[in-house]
Motif scaffolding. Structure first.
Motif: not given
Length: 368
Positions: A195-214
């Motif tokens: 949850y905190f990983l998604i909340y803080f949205q690290p720039v390094s994960l910009d291109y895969v964060l949408h996958l992590y969210k689900v």
């Protein structure tokens, strides 16, 4: 290479009929002695990888998405099912063996990395010598340690490997937060970390964060499920549910669970919000897991595929997209069936080779 399919609806029907005939040919009665044994989780892994492979074919490999629909709409559920089963398997094992952090890493990371390294070494080599395509040293260095921050199906060495980074993070964190007396608390900590990983949205994960969210709920949910199922002291009671007057309730529950699975896949929330997509996917995972726990038969076809599901995940997309060996020569329905057989055979070979390498590594460590 994208594939054009002639008569996609007809091809889907032919594939489906042959596949389901094969599925029901290789079934046998199941005697329930455990609530959620390894044989069942292996079957579910087989189902999960089939969901993913068929989705990648139906929505990203072929030009007409009618091919394999609706078998091709469950990729997200397949990934969440994998994560759920991983969390479940690790916790069920830890509750029995209670490995130290170092023992856990030594055992689990080798099983994770050896097949992975075999895959990327071969794929980097093939891309260089066959496709004359090279990658930067930085990209290859990050790939070697399992870091994939892009998931471009058509440009990356193997776009589904975003999942490897995700599950690697789960494996690295898991033994640090595992609490033997309270696995439920470990599940909560793992969820909060996601949850905190998604909340803080690290720039390094910009291109895969949408996958992590689900997918942040599935692994902790598996941990929680393993703890909950361990509290069931008499699983043999499940064997009696389909007998006598109880059979009416049993088959009604099974029908409702299957209906829930179908409904959550058709109304997946894709395009709405990551939260809705994740919740619908998790409901589908829970529904199909309960169906498998309660069912009175074994699907050996799912089991055989499940044995090599991880290896299939590592190889299937680049082989089909970059090095297609079937679709260009034969009807799509036949090519899809042959690919499934080919991937199981490849998974078997890679699994045996990985075991050989792991055993040699372990023996060398003991000698030193």
């Amino acid at each position: 290479m994208l594939i054009s399919v002639i008569n996609p609806i007809q091809a889907t029907w032919i594939f489906s009929i042959i596949f389901f005939i094969a599925l029901f040919i290789f079934i046998k009665p199941r005697k329930i002695t455990e609530t959620f044994p390894t044989s069942l989780t292996t079957e579910l892994k087989g189902l999960a990888i089939l969901m993913i492979v068929l989705s990648h074919i139906g929505y990203f490999l072929v030009t007409d998405t009618r091919f394999l629909w609706p078998l091709s709409i469950m990729a997200g559920v397949g990934v969440n099912l994998f994560l759920f089963l991983s969390g479940f398997g690790l916790t069920a094992s830890q509750m029995q063996k209670d490995l130290s952090v170092w023992q856990f890493y030594k055992k689990r990371l080798l099983k994770l990395f050896v097949p992975f390294w075999l895959a990327i070494i071969v794929l980097f080599g093939l891309d260089f010598f066959v496709l004359q395509h090279s990658y930067s040293l930085a990209y290859m260095a990050k790939a070697a340690v399992g870091i994939f921050t892009h998931a471009d199906l058509y440009q990356d060495i193997n776009s589904p490997l975003w999942y490897f980074t995700f599950i690697l993070a789960c494996y690295l964190l898991y033994p640090l937060v595992y609490i033997k007396k309270a696995p439920w608390l470990s599940a909560l900590i793992l969820y909060l970390a996601g949850y905190f990983l998604i909340y803080f949205q690290p720039v390094s994960l910009d291109y895969v964060l949408h996958l992590y969210k689900v997918h942040i709920i599935a692994f902790p949910l598996g941990v929680l499920a393993a703890w909950g199922i361990s509290k069931i002291k008499h699983p043999e009671i499940l064997e009696k549910l389909a007998h006598g007057w109880r059979a009416i309730g049993y088959y009604l529950v099974m029908a409702l669970l299957l209906l829930a699975f179908v409904y959550t896949n058709y109304n997946s929330g894709i395009g709405a919000s990551p939260e809705k997509e994740q919740y619908m996917s998790i409901l589908a995972v829970i529904a199909i897991s309960l169906v498998f726990i309660l069912k009175k038969i074994e699907f050996k076809l799912f089991y055989w595929v499940g044995l090599y599901s991880y290896e299939i995940y590592l190889w299937h997309w680049p082989i089909m997209y970059h090095y297609d060996i079937f679709y260009r020569f034969m009807p799509a329905w036949l090519a899809t069936l042959l690919y499934l057989v080919f991937f199981v055979a490849l998974g078997y070979v890679v699994s045996k080779l990985s075991q050989l390498i792991t055993n040699k590594f372990s023996k060398a460590k003991q000698i030193n």
